[in-house]
Design an enzyme around this catalytic site. Sequence first.
Site, PDB file in Angstrom:
ATOM      1  N   ASP A   1      13.085  25.587   1.053  1.00 19.53           N
ATOM      2  CA  ASP A   1      11.670  25.321   0.744  1.00 19.53           C
ATOM      3  C   ASP A   1      11.262  23.982   1.359  1.00 19.53           C
ATOM      4  O   ASP A   1      10.104  23.577   1.278  1.00 19.53           O
ATOM      5  CB  ASP A   1      11.369  25.404  -0.757  1.00 19.53           C
TER       6      ASP A   1
ATOM      7  N   LYS B   1      18.847  30.767  -3.424  1.00 18.11           N
ATOM      8  CA  LYS B   1      19.239  29.457  -3.973  1.00 18.11           C
ATOM      9  C   LYS B   1      18.171  28.978  -4.942  1.00 18.11           C
ATOM     10  O   LYS B   1      16.978  29.143  -4.681  1.00 18.11           O
ATOM     11  CB  LYS B   1      19.443  28.427  -2.861  1.00 18.11           C
TER      12      LYS B   1
ATOM     13  N   GLU C   1      23.153  17.428  -3.840  1.00 20.44           N
ATOM     14  CA  GLU C   1      22.275  16.593  -3.013  1.00 20.44           C
ATOM     15  C   GLU C   1      22.143  15.190  -3.577  1.00 20.44           C
ATOM     16  O   GLU C   1      21.854  15.004  -4.764  1.00 20.44           O
ATOM     17  CB  GLU C   1      20.884  17.236  -2.896  1.00 20.44           C
TER      18      GLU C   1
END
Length: 276
Positions: free
Chosen positions: A45, A114, A183
């Site tokens: 995204d 995801k 992340e």
Amino acid sequence: MKKNTVMTFKQAKIDGEKLTMLTAYDYSTAKLIDEAGVNSILVGDSLGNVILGYEDTVPVTMEDMIHHGAAVSRGTKNALLIVDMPFMSYQVSVEDALKNAGRLMKEGGADAVKLEGGHRVCPQIKAMTEAGIPVCAHLGMTPQSVNAFGGFKVQAKTEEAAKLLIEEALAVEEAGAFAVVLECVPAKLAEIVTKKISIPTIGIGAGAGCDGQVLVYADMMGMFSDFVPKFVKQYAHIGDAMRESVRAYIEEVGAGTFPTEEHTFKIDEEVIDKIY
């Protein structure tokens, strides 16, 4: 070249082989990345920032993800194709999540989806995997929560937050996720998480101790210069090359040196004579 699947990911973890993942948002880029031999292509995204020019990923819609996912799927033969579930496509209910994940598979060409979050999305992960939809989890700096975090910041730096990250990684594994993206997590913590879970960890700004790495292709190729995160290594400067080629084109058109004879088509002189 063999098609990468969720089993490829599982086996790589067992064998200690590193996994590679890059983003792509269109057919041409996907084809190039796929041919280079990457294990997985992520239709992130992040297309909100890179392709659509938004400040963050929040405005990205299901239609955006389906549109770009389908384009990428047409250029992908060997990589495992993962498509992101956009903001509010899975948070409201398990039923919503299942329906939208199904659309990404059927209409968007995804091999897997995801989604961001830990404990709170475990019921969604469980329902999806039970329905035959492979799920990659995403912990740490989860960009859809940028407003809650107060910006893009390194996560899990306190003892409490670090313990929670480990618990959440174990929880998404238990719920059925086949991999988890970490992340902006301190490298030593990411290494601990990687050792504690049996599914692969894919790092982005989480150090070399993860089972694999992911980067946004436009970042690592030096095409997206609005903001270059600390964790990005630029393997090329394609953006500079693109600018230079456009400038050369403008110059040659202006000077009349393009197109030359080799770029033009001919017609029989007799035909020309007849139309005068």
